[in-house]
Each structure stands twice: as C-alpha cells, then as structure tokens.
Scaffold this motif. Structure first.
Motif, PDB file in Angstrom:
ATOM      1  N   TYR A 188       0.252   3.079  -3.539  1.00 38.82           N
ATOM      2  CA  TYR A 188      -0.715   4.166  -3.387  1.00 38.82           C
ATOM      3  C   TYR A 188      -0.110   5.418  -2.744  1.00 38.82           C
ATOM      4  CZ  TYR A 188      -4.125   0.452  -4.333  1.00 38.82           C
ATOM      5  OH  TYR A 188      -4.833  -0.587  -4.889  1.00 38.82           O
ATOM      6  N   PRO A 245     -10.303   0.292  -3.343  1.00 39.83           N
ATOM      7  CA  PRO A 245      -9.149   1.202  -3.480  1.00 39.83           C
ATOM      8  C   PRO A 245      -8.962   1.739  -4.895  1.00 39.83           C
ATOM      9  CG  PRO A 245      -8.549  -0.697  -2.156  1.00 39.83           C
ATOM     10  CD  PRO A 245      -9.913  -0.980  -2.714  1.00 39.83           C
ATOM     11  N   PHE A 275       0.837  -1.204   0.000  1.00 40.64           N
ATOM     12  CA  PHE A 275       0.000   0.000   0.000  1.00 40.64           C
ATOM     13  C   PHE A 275       0.871   1.253   0.000  1.00 40.64           C
ATOM     14  CE2 PHE A 275      -3.491  -2.465   2.502  1.00 40.64           C
ATOM     15  CZ  PHE A 275      -3.938  -3.047   1.325  1.00 40.64           C
ATOM     16  N   ALA A 332      -7.518   6.017  -2.771  1.00 33.53           N
ATOM     17  CA  ALA A 332      -7.323   4.600  -2.465  1.00 33.53           C
ATOM     18  C   ALA A 332      -7.317   4.350  -0.961  1.00 33.53           C
ATOM     19  CB  ALA A 332      -6.016   4.105  -3.083  1.00 33.53           C
ATOM     20  N   GLY A 391     -10.750   3.985   0.293  1.00 31.85           N
ATOM     21  CA  GLY A 391     -11.298   2.687  -0.086  1.00 31.85           C
ATOM     22  C   GLY A 391     -10.829   1.584   0.841  1.00 31.85           C
ATOM     23  N   ILE A 392      -9.549   1.641   1.207  1.00 31.56           N
ATOM     24  CA  ILE A 392      -8.999   0.642   2.133  1.00 31.56           C
ATOM     25  C   ILE A 392      -9.676   0.768   3.495  1.00 31.56           C
ATOM     26  CG2 ILE A 392      -6.930  -0.057   3.394  1.00 31.56           C
ATOM     27  CD1 ILE A 392      -5.308   0.809   0.908  1.00 31.56           C
TER      28      ILE A 392
END
Length: 391
Positions: A36, A92, A32, A98, A101-102
């Motif tokens: 991201y 995400p 991540f 993102a 979203g996580i």
C-alpha cells in the motif's frame, strides 16, 4: 452451583482474542509498507492508534461500566473484536485510502480489546477460586500463549498459502471472539466489590502510591510493546532473517519467554519478593534492549528479544497484584486506570521507536536503543514504591 470454570474459559479466550488483535497486524507491517506504500512512520502510527483507542475505552470503563453492567460490556467487547478483524480483511481495499481502512479496522477491534483488558481481570478476581494470585497470573499468561499461537499459526499459514492470503486469515481469527460472545453471555459473573463500596477515581487519585502504580504501568506497557510490536520488523530488517524464521524466533520466542515468566510467578510467587523481582526484571530489560541495539550479530539480537520477553513478563500483572492488595475496594475504576496507563505506555513506546527509526534513515537498531529508557524509569519507580508501601 454456578459453573465458574466456564467463566474462566471465557476469560482465557478473551485474552487470546486480545493477543490476536495485538499481534496479527504487526506481522503485516512490512506487507502494508510494500503493498500500500505506507511509510514506516505511518506504520508505527497503527500501533499508536490501537493503544490510544484502548486508552480511551479504559477512561470510558472507569466511568460507565458499573452502570452498563459487566455482562453487556464484555459481550460488546467480543462483538467489536470480531467485527474489527473482519473489517481488516475488506476495508483497506474497499476505501480509496487503504491506510484509513486499516486504521478504522484497528480502532474497532481495539475498542473490544480495551473492554477485555479492563473487565477480564476483575471478573476473575471476583470468582471464588482458592488461589486467586495463581489464577490471575495464569490468566495473564494466556495473552502470551495467544500471542505464540497467533504468530506460529500465521507464519505457517503464510508459508503454505503465501503472504497475499493474509485477508483470509484475518477472517479465520475473527471466529474466536465470535464464538466467545456466547460464552460471556451465559457464564456466571459476579461483581468484584459490593455496590456502593467501590473507590472512585478521585479517591484513588488522592493516594500517592496509586500514582506510582500508574507510572509503573506506563513503563511496563512501553517496555513490553516497544519490543513486541517491532520484533518482527527488527528480525527481518535489522538482522537480515527471512520473514518466516524471523517471526518464529523473534516475536514468537518473545511471547513464549514472557509466558514462562508469568507461569513461574504464578507457581512460586508466594516465595518471591515481588519488588526485587521487578527491579531485577527491569535491569534485565535494559540489558536486552542494549543487546538488540548495539550488536549486529543475529544470534545476540535474537537473544536480546527473547530475554526482553522474560524481563517484561512480571511488570504488568505484578503491578496489578500490588494495586489489588493495596486498594481492595479499587474496583472497576482502579482496573480501568491501570489499564489506561499500560495502554498509554503501549502507544508511546512503539511510536517513539518507529519515529526514531525513520529519522535514523530506517535504521531500526537505533530505534530499539531508545527503548531502554522505559525499563530504566520502571526501576526507579519500583524503588520508590518499595519505600512507600504504607502510604
């Protein structure tokens, strides 16, 4: 004759579901971070959101589960767990942010895991098994074995298909709670305390020993999760190990040693002094955090991770066992408040480690050093509890 083996199987799979939810995302923390552009401080916030959401669900359970009913509540837990793991694979990329979203995905499956955490233990406690302490200890060991399975299978999956395929694995993991929806919908479930006999939150709050139990659970959650949630990143960043080898020897062996501790207690617990065992475990936990923070040698660091797993194994189920004996009419409120305390510790501990790591120039070894505060407090609380058993 009710088939309580089906109930036991459903509860085991429930804890395996919780293990998947708790351990899968941490394996992706650095992914991540790189894909991201999420800072390590915000990465730490993922664990905080997970456990804080569970904490809120624990509070909800203490007040409303008896009205809703155990069966509907536990079925909802599996629905949320499956939905959250599915969402993690898609949200995400679907949302502009993102990270948002996580967090949404984590919140959804954390709601399910919060219900699992509160409901599974009393469901097992209420079943007419011969040796409830051994059954309860074995139940909690399934969280450890679920953690091992999640780490090993995920690591092998990534080694074969690459880290970029993590979204497919998230969908695969969602199948376990999806299947368990049927198990909980059809297995026999009986109430742990007769209607009208349960202690309320206010009654429990007037018991001094119960507040000691709450403090113990906070420290147990923080001691366990501070290491467990950061073991993968620690092995990779601080010890310089590869992603695959680091996951297999760090968080995986942490979970194995924790499971071994719980199985040992389940088998030989009647011959042990639980208070002394917990104090000794706290001392071993302090030692393990010192090993992880002070030594740059990868072997010593990994031994520290593994010893930490064994040392925290008794803390959570041990506190539940003590509380269940002391407050046999505690019911849903007691299990919910204990779970809330454990989740509070689980949210505080990893967050402190992450923030300290960030302030120390991303030196995760410094962050790990702060983690020894929690087992130190646990030792003090256990000593207090041992002197006030009859309050």
């Amino acid at each position: 004759m009710p088939n309580y083996r089906k109930t036991k199987t459903a509860c085991y799979l429930g804890f395996i579901t919780q293990a998947i939810a708790a351990n899968f995302a941490p394996l992706l923390f650095l992914k991540f971070h790189s894909d991201y552009g999420i800072s390590l401080g915000n990465i730490a916030f993922i664990s905080t959101v997970y456990f804080f959401t569970q904490l809120l669900i624990d509070i909800f359970c203490a007040k409303f589960v008896d009205r809703i009913g155990y069966r509907l509540s536990i079925v909802i837990s599996e629905v949320c767990s499956a939905a959250g793991l599915l969402a993690l694979a898609f949200l995400p990329d679907l949302l502009p942010d993102a990270f948002l979203g996580i967090l949404i995905s984590v919140m959804v499956y954390a709601m399910g895991c919060g219900l699992i955490e509160v409901l599974v233990s009393p469901i097992i406690e209420a079943c007419p098994f011969d040796n409830k302490e051994a059954t309860m200890s074995l139940l909690h060991s399934f969280y450890c074995w679920g953690s091992v399975g999640t780490i090993v299978i995920s690591t092998l999956f990534f080694a074969i298909f690459g880290m970029d395929s993590w979204k497919y694995l998230s969908v695969i993991w969602a199948l376990i709670p999806a299947v368990n929806i049927y198990n909980f919908a059809t297995c026999p479930i009986v109430p742990i305390v007769d209607e009208g006999q349960e202690m309320g939150i206010s009654q429990l709050g007037r018991k001094p020993l119960f507040w000691v139990s709450i403090c113990l659970m906070v420290c147990a959650g923080a001691s366990e999760l501070s290491m467990a949630q950061w073991a993968s990143a620690y092995a990779e960043a601080a010890l310089g190990l590869s992603k695959t080898f680091g996951d297999l020897t760090g968080p995986c062996m942490f979970a194995v040693s924790m499971g071994i501790c719980r199985v040992i207690y389940g088998k030989f617990g009647e011959k042990m002094n639980l208070m002394q065992f917990m104090i000794s475990s706290g001392a071993l936990c302090v030692t393990s955090y010192l090993m992880a923070s002070l030594f740059s040698n990868p072997v010593i660091g990994l031994i520290g991770c593994i010893l930490c797993g064994f040392s925290v194994g008794i803390m959570w189920p041990g506190t539940i066992s003590i509380s269940s004996k002391k407050f046999p009419a505690g019911g849903t409120a007691m299990f919910a408040l204990l779970a809330m305390a454990g989740d509070l510790g689980g949210s505080i501990g990893p967050a402190i480690v992450g923030r300290v790591t960030q302030f120390a120039g991303n030196n995760i070894r410094v962050g790990m050093g702060v983690g020894l505060i929690f087992p130190l407090v646990l030792i003090m609380m256990t000593i207090i509890m041992s002197k006030r058993q009859n309050d």
